[in-house]
Structures are given as structure tokens and as C-alpha cells.
Design a protein around this motif. Structure first.
Motif, short mmCIF file in Angstrom:
data_model
loop_
_atom_site.label_atom_id
_atom_site.label_comp_id
_atom_site.label_asym_id
_atom_site.label_seq_id
_atom_site.Cartn_x
_atom_site.Cartn_y
_atom_site.Cartn_z
N UNK A 14 0.80 -1.22 0.00
CA UNK A 14 0.00 0.00 0.00
C UNK A 14 0.83 1.27 0.00
N UNK A 15 1.86 1.42 0.88
CA UNK A 15 2.66 2.64 0.85
C UNK A 15 3.36 2.85 -0.49
N UNK A 16 3.85 1.77 -1.09
CA UNK A 16 4.53 1.88 -2.38
C UNK A 16 3.56 2.33 -3.46
N UNK A 17 2.38 1.73 -3.49
CA UNK A 17 1.37 2.10 -4.49
C UNK A 17 0.94 3.55 -4.31
N UNK A 18 0.78 3.97 -3.05
CA UNK A 18 0.39 5.36 -2.79
C UNK A 18 1.46 6.33 -3.27
N UNK A 19 2.73 5.99 -3.05
CA UNK A 19 3.82 6.86 -3.50
C UNK A 19 3.85 6.96 -5.02
N UNK A 20 3.65 5.84 -5.70
CA UNK A 20 3.66 5.83 -7.16
C UNK A 20 2.51 6.67 -7.71
N UNK A 21 1.33 6.50 -7.12
CA UNK A 21 0.17 7.26 -7.59
C UNK A 21 0.35 8.75 -7.30
N UNK A 22 0.99 9.07 -6.17
CA UNK A 22 1.26 10.46 -5.86
C UNK A 22 2.19 11.11 -6.88
N UNK A 23 3.20 10.37 -7.29
CA UNK A 23 4.13 10.87 -8.30
C UNK A 23 3.45 11.04 -9.65
N UNK A 24 2.60 10.09 -10.00
CA UNK A 24 1.85 10.19 -11.26
C UNK A 24 0.94 11.42 -11.25
N UNK A 26 1.35 14.21 -9.48
CA UNK A 26 2.17 15.42 -9.61
C UNK A 26 2.64 15.64 -11.04
N UNK A 27 3.00 14.55 -11.71
CA UNK A 27 3.39 14.65 -13.12
C UNK A 27 2.22 15.15 -13.96
N UNK A 28 1.01 14.64 -13.66
CA UNK A 28 -0.17 15.08 -14.39
C UNK A 28 -0.42 16.56 -14.24
N UNK A 29 -0.23 17.09 -13.02
CA UNK A 29 -0.42 18.53 -12.79
C UNK A 29 0.58 19.34 -13.61
N UNK A 30 1.81 18.84 -13.71
CA UNK A 30 2.81 19.53 -14.53
C UNK A 30 2.43 19.51 -16.01
N UNK A 31 1.90 18.38 -16.45
CA UNK A 31 1.49 18.26 -17.85
C UNK A 31 0.33 19.20 -18.18
N UNK A 32 -0.56 19.40 -17.23
CA UNK A 32 -1.66 20.35 -17.44
C UNK A 32 -1.10 21.76 -17.62
N UNK A 33 -0.14 22.13 -16.80
CA UNK A 33 0.49 23.46 -16.91
C UNK A 33 1.15 23.64 -18.27
#
Length: 308
Positions: A14-24, A26-33
Motif C-alpha cells: 500500500x505505501x509503495x502504491x500510494x507513492x507511485x500514484x502520488x508521483x503520477x 504530480x506529473x499530471x499537474x505539470x502536464x496540465x500546466x
């Protein structure tokens, strides 16, 4: 012992999956910008993937950015456990309210147990979607009249379910099409209330409707086609009231022949068929020709020789 080990594995992951999804995310927010700083005129140039299967996340962000006001609500069905879907990034990034539906009880339980379920206004419903129950499913869960986005992906009666919807008016509709049916023929599988793709034909290739049939249905329901994704499986519509913000595209422009090879053989193993071989694999299966109103075999509609 197996159950105990599985619980331990799940707890540790669970912690690993949460970290991966969090990074994804954040990357999505950058792509929107980045997207907001670009002049994009082609729907496929807007593509990027965060939680969608292909590039739908980017397309959705681009479309809603062009609409001055859009109801911040969505409905998506055929979401499985919602880890990969068209609206998850929209839920998290734009904080929209949503209804997701899937026929698998375990999938819905997993959604309800996730942090998404308490962090956001998300309704998760377990139901097998049919044209007979679809409007009641919406109304019983408080979704009616105008909404922002409707996303349809049930690998089967997609055409028939959209045709039956009367209680909501989405500003945007996303619908999966079956690329192997080609760009011009208006065909769909005949309606069968209990249709399941994996049971209909061993190849997994017999499902859904052609792009042309969905474009024609969209026109009847008051929508214009604004394009399809580059993977060749999703088409995007906007309500005709938004026509001044978008350019309508032809079926031929929206269509892409899919290259992904998900066919199975008689033993259930991937057979990696491509091109016309996929259509020939289901040559004896029935399709409804929407122009003539006749139900004929794939081989009759597409001019293949009968199987020896």
C-alpha cells in the motif's frame, strides 16, 4: 497461510502504491500546466496519460479548458477497480463529483476502501449496466439533467446503452468504439441484455460498435464529434450547444485503426492478431447493419468468403 501472506503483501504494498500514484498525480499537474501554455488545435496533440489507459486524461483537460462553464460532475461506467479510468485524474485534479459503475462487486469494494472515496464526492455502484436499467441507476443515485462528462466503456452494448439514456444531458461524451469494424460501416453487435465480451466469442474481438455508428447516434442525440484518440478506441463528442468552441471532424478523421493486439485463441492465450485478421476471426458472428436494419454475419457485411 496463503490468505495471511496475501494480507501481509497487500499491507506492505500500500505505501509503495500510494507513492507511485502520488508521483503520477504530480506529473499530471505539470502536464496540465505545459498543455495550457501550448496552442493545441488537434485533439491527439492534447494527449497525456496519468490514470487513463491511453491519452484520455490530456484530451479531457484540453476539452474542458475550452468550455467557459461546465457542470463539474461526471459518470463513468465499466471502470473495474478505478485504478485505470478516464475520470480519475479529473476527480483528483479538478475535484469533480462523480458516479462510477462496474459489474464486479470486488472492484466496487476496492474503490470504497480507497482514500479516493473519502477524499472526494464519489459514488461507487455495483451493477451490470443494461439499456433497461441505466436511467434508473442515474436517477436513484442523484444524477440527472445536465452533467459535465459521460464516459462509456462496457465492451459490449455501448451503442445500445447510450441510445437508451434519457435522464442526463452530458456536455461531453466519451465512448469506446471497436476499431476492427473500420471507419465507414455503421454496425453494432445486436442487443443482448446479458452480453459479456469474454463469453460472446473466444477471441475477445466481438464487442461494441463501429465509430461511424456512434457518430450517427451522436448526431441524433445532439452531439458533434470532435475527434478520436491516437490508440484507436475512444471517440469524443461535445453537445451541439458548444459547437462554437470546437471544430466538428469527420468519421474518417476521427478514426484510427488500432494496433494493440489483445485477441485470444481457443485456449484463451493471446494470439496477437492484427489488421484484417482480427475481423476474419469473427467472420461468422452477427452484426446489425444500421443502414439496412438487417442482422447479417461479419463475412456478409464485409465481403469475406465463408469459412471453409
Amino acid at each position: 497461510m496463503k490468505k495471511i501472506l496475501e494480507k501481509i503483501r497487500t499491507y506492505l504494498m500500500h505505501p509503495v502504491e500510494d507513492d507511485i500514484e502520488g508521483l503520477k498525480f504530480l506529473q499530471g499537474k505539470q502536464l496540465v500546466c505545459i498543455q495550457n501554455q501550448q496552442a493545441i488545435n488537434n485533439i491527439r496533440d492534447a494527449e497525456f496519460k496519468v490514470f487513463s489507459q491511453w491519452g484520455e486524461d490530456g484530451i479531457i483537460q484540453w476539452i474542458i479548458s475550452k468550455i467557459p462553464f461546465i457542470p463539474p460532475t461526471f459518470i463513468e461506467f465499466g471502470v473495474e477497480d478505478y485504478r485505470e479510468s478516464n475520470t480519475r485524474f479529473l476527480l483528483m485534479h479538478n475535484n469533480w463529483k462523480g458516479l462510477v459503475i462496474d459489474g464486479g462487486n470486488k472492484n466496487i469494494e476496492k474503490i470504497r476502501e480507497s482514500s479516493l472515496f473519502w477524499r472526494h464526492d464519489l459514488t461507487a455502484l455495483c451493477s451490470f449496466v443494461t439499456r433497461e436499467n441505466i436511467n434508473n441507476l442515474f436517477q436513484d443515485n442523484g444524477f440527472r439533467d445536465e452533467i459535465g462528462i459521460l464516459s462509456i466503456d462496457i465492451d459490449g452494448n455501448d451503442y445500445w446503452v447510450w441510445d437508451a439514456i434519457e435522464t442526463i444531458i452530458p456536455k461531453i461524451v466519451i465512448c469506446e468504439y471497436n476499431s476492427i469494424f473500420g471507419p465507414t460501416k455503421k454496425v453494432t453487435i445486436p442487443y443482448k441484455k446479458d452480453f459479456v465480451r469474454s463469453q460472446a466469442h473466444y477471441s475477445y474481438l466481438y464487442y461494441g460498435a463501429s465509430l461511424a455508428s456512434l457518430v450517427a447516434l451522436g448526431r441524433q442525440k445532439g452531439y458533434i464529434c470532435v475527434g478520436g484518440n491516437s490508440a484507436g478506441n475512444n471517440v469524443f463528442f461535445v453537445h451541439k450547444s458548444l459547437g462554437s468552441f470546437f471544430e466538428e471532424v469527420s468519421t474518417e478523421v476521427a478514426y484510427i485503426e488500432s494496433k494493440f493486439r489483445e485477441s485470444r485463441d481457443n485456449n484463451g492465450k493471446l494470439s496477437f492478431l492484427s489488421g484484417e485478421k482480427r475481423l476474419k476471426a469473427i467472420r461468422d458472428m452477427p452484426l446489425l447493419d444500421l443502414d439496412s436494419g438487417d442482422i447479417r454475419s461479419v463475412s456478409e457485411i464485409y465481403g469475406f468468403c465463408p469459412e471453409p
